[in-house]
Design a protein around this motif. Structure first.
Motif, mmCIF file in Angstrom:
data_model
loop_
_atom_site.group_PDB
_atom_site.id
_atom_site.type_symbol
_atom_site.label_atom_id
_atom_site.label_comp_id
_atom_site.label_asym_id
_atom_site.label_seq_id
_atom_site.Cartn_x
_atom_site.Cartn_y
_atom_site.Cartn_z
ATOM 1 N N GLY A 1 0.797 -1.225 0.000
ATOM 2 C CA GLY A 1 0.000 0.000 0.000
ATOM 3 C C GLY A 1 0.821 1.262 0.000
ATOM 4 O O GLY A 1 0.279 2.366 0.102
ATOM 5 N N GLY A 2 2.171 1.116 -0.150
ATOM 6 C CA GLY A 2 3.051 2.282 -0.142
ATOM 7 C C GLY A 2 2.838 3.176 -1.358
ATOM 8 O O GLY A 2 2.322 2.744 -2.396
ATOM 9 N N LEU A 3 3.252 4.430 -1.222
ATOM 10 C CA LEU A 3 3.006 5.454 -2.241
ATOM 11 C C LEU A 3 4.215 5.641 -3.144
ATOM 12 O O LEU A 3 5.349 5.784 -2.667
ATOM 13 N N LEU A 4 3.980 5.655 -4.446
ATOM 14 C CA LEU A 4 4.997 6.034 -5.429
ATOM 15 C C LEU A 4 4.572 7.350 -6.060
ATOM 16 O O LEU A 4 3.460 7.470 -6.593
ATOM 17 N N ALA A 5 5.441 8.362 -5.989
ATOM 18 C CA ALA A 5 5.161 9.686 -6.537
ATOM 19 C C ALA A 5 6.184 9.996 -7.622
ATOM 20 O O ALA A 5 7.385 10.072 -7.343
ATOM 21 N N ILE A 6 5.717 10.170 -8.850
ATOM 22 C CA ILE A 6 6.591 10.418 -9.998
ATOM 23 C C ILE A 6 6.251 11.775 -10.599
ATOM 24 O O ILE A 6 5.093 12.045 -10.908
ATOM 25 N N ASN A 7 7.282 12.601 -10.769
ATOM 26 C CA ASN A 7 7.086 13.846 -11.504
ATOM 27 C C ASN A 7 7.784 13.722 -12.849
ATOM 28 O O ASN A 7 8.959 13.367 -12.929
ATOM 29 N N THR A 8 7.045 14.020 -13.922
ATOM 30 C CA THR A 8 7.577 13.904 -15.271
ATOM 31 C C THR A 8 6.976 15.004 -16.139
ATOM 32 O O THR A 8 6.159 15.799 -15.677
ATOM 33 N N SER A 9 7.389 15.040 -17.388
ATOM 34 C CA SER A 9 6.828 15.999 -18.347
ATOM 35 C C SER A 9 6.341 15.243 -19.572
ATOM 36 O O SER A 9 7.032 14.343 -20.065
ATOM 37 N N THR A 10 5.158 15.594 -20.046
ATOM 38 C CA THR A 10 4.663 15.011 -21.292
ATOM 39 C C THR A 10 5.420 15.633 -22.459
ATOM 40 O O THR A 10 6.114 16.652 -22.319
ATOM 41 N N HIS A 11 5.261 15.052 -23.636
ATOM 42 C CA HIS A 11 5.904 15.616 -24.819
ATOM 43 C C HIS A 11 5.364 17.015 -25.113
ATOM 44 O O HIS A 11 6.117 17.897 -25.550
#
Length: 333
Positions: free
Chosen positions: A201-211
């Motif tokens: 149940g742990g949290l994964l937080a990803i910051n990215t940019s779309t094309h």
């Protein structure tokens, strides 16, 4: 569009004048004198870098860039969104932590019990360690803050079910292997590693940019070849979601955010002519010498002759696309 504005024909005499004023792609003498630390100073401090056995695929010289990274205005974005999702007493892994820009705002929030920053580059870790030390020495905090040298292309040096939260901020392009057909093989393997080290149940937080968001960055429009090269390294949202689903993640949230990665300095257009500013974005490592020269010429002309139009287009474009996309998901039971 900004690119159209950049591509307007310039008179020959104007081009020659602008070309004579172009900055070198290397730091100026003034910039060097302002920098209190250099990569040469760091050479005596490198210790654990030799422990990383897998060859870096990275296209950026982060050892050099690390000393101008924070000065460029590099900002921790979507912090409030992350804090809203954080559980109490959270054990956090910042994977590819860089100089540790997320460390201070998260570790001092009152919701974090331990914070571990991992990065392959000793230059970045040199600065992240300073931030970790500030946290450890703060008598008002009871947070364990540390860093470790390690590669995201290898198995993570942690046991199973250790962390409540894993962060991955603007790292995805640096995992892409363009030498093989399955260019996202390291990304897929890393997501499986995140599943392993996260608690159920742990949290994964990803910051990215779309094309689209990469294309909206105002200076990217002056160097379309480099921008396309960065897009080739950056998976789109649907590709990321599929890899995460296959790795055992669920409960997805996708939020578009308009805060620039360079903070308020993003809008200081003239700063682009300094190496310190350019150190804040890896795209400059993908620019050929020829495209760099043309980009400098285009931007200097546009900013001098049509700045109001330029500024309006830059703001309107970002309003439509945002700067980054914040992804949240959880490790399945």
């Amino acid at each position: 569009r900004i690119q159209i504005l950049f591509e307007r024909r310039m008179e020959n005499d104007m081009s020659q004048t602008v070309a004579s004023q172009l900055p070198s792609s290397s730091a100026t003498a003034q910039e060097k004198s302002e920098a209190p630390e250099t990569t040469a100073d760091l050479s005596a401090l490198i210790s654990d870098q030799s422990r990383v056995s897998v060859e870096e695929l990275d296209f950026e010289d982060y050892l050099r860039a690390s000393f101008g990274y924070d000065k460029a205005g590099r900002t921790a974005v979507c912090v409030e969104q992350i804090l809203d999702k954080l559980p109490e007493e959270a054990a956090v892994l910042d994977a590819g932590c860089g100089t540790g820009n997320y460390m201070l705002p998260l570790a001092t929030s009152g919701k974090v019990k331990s914070y571990m920053g991992l990065d392959i580059n000793e230059g970045m870790l040199y600065h992240a360690r300073k931030k970790a030390k500030l946290i450890r020495e703060n008598e008002n905090l009871s947070v364990t803050a540390a860093t470790v040298a390690g590669s995201l292309l290898e198995s993570l040096p942690f046991g199973d079910n250790v962390f409540d939260v894993v962060l991955l901020n603007q790292v995805l392009p640096h995992l892409t292997d363009l030498r093989v057909f399955d260019k996202y093989r390291y990304t897929t393997a890393l997501f499986l590693e995140f599943k392993r080290v996260l608690k159920s149940g742990g949290l994964l937080a990803i910051n990215t940019s779309t094309h689209a968001q990469l294309g909206a960055v105002w200076y990217n429009n002056a160097m379309p070849e480099a921008c396309q090269a960065l897009k080739n390294r950056t998976p789109e949202i649907d590709e990321i979601k599929k890899m995460l689903l296959d790795s055992g993640f669920t409960n997805f949230t996708f939020n578009v955010d308009d805060e620039p990665l360079l903070g308020k300095k993003y809008w200081k257009y003239e700063k682009v002519f300094t190496e310190t500013y350019r150190n804040g974005d890896a795209i400059w490592s993908l620019v050929s010498d020829e495209e760099f020269t043309k980009a400098m010429m285009k931007m200097k002309y546009a900013l001098r002759e049509e700045k109001d139009t330029f500024d309006s287009i830059a703001h309107n474009t970002v309003e439509k696309t945002g700067h980054t996309t914040q992804i949240f998901c959880t490790s399945s039971e």
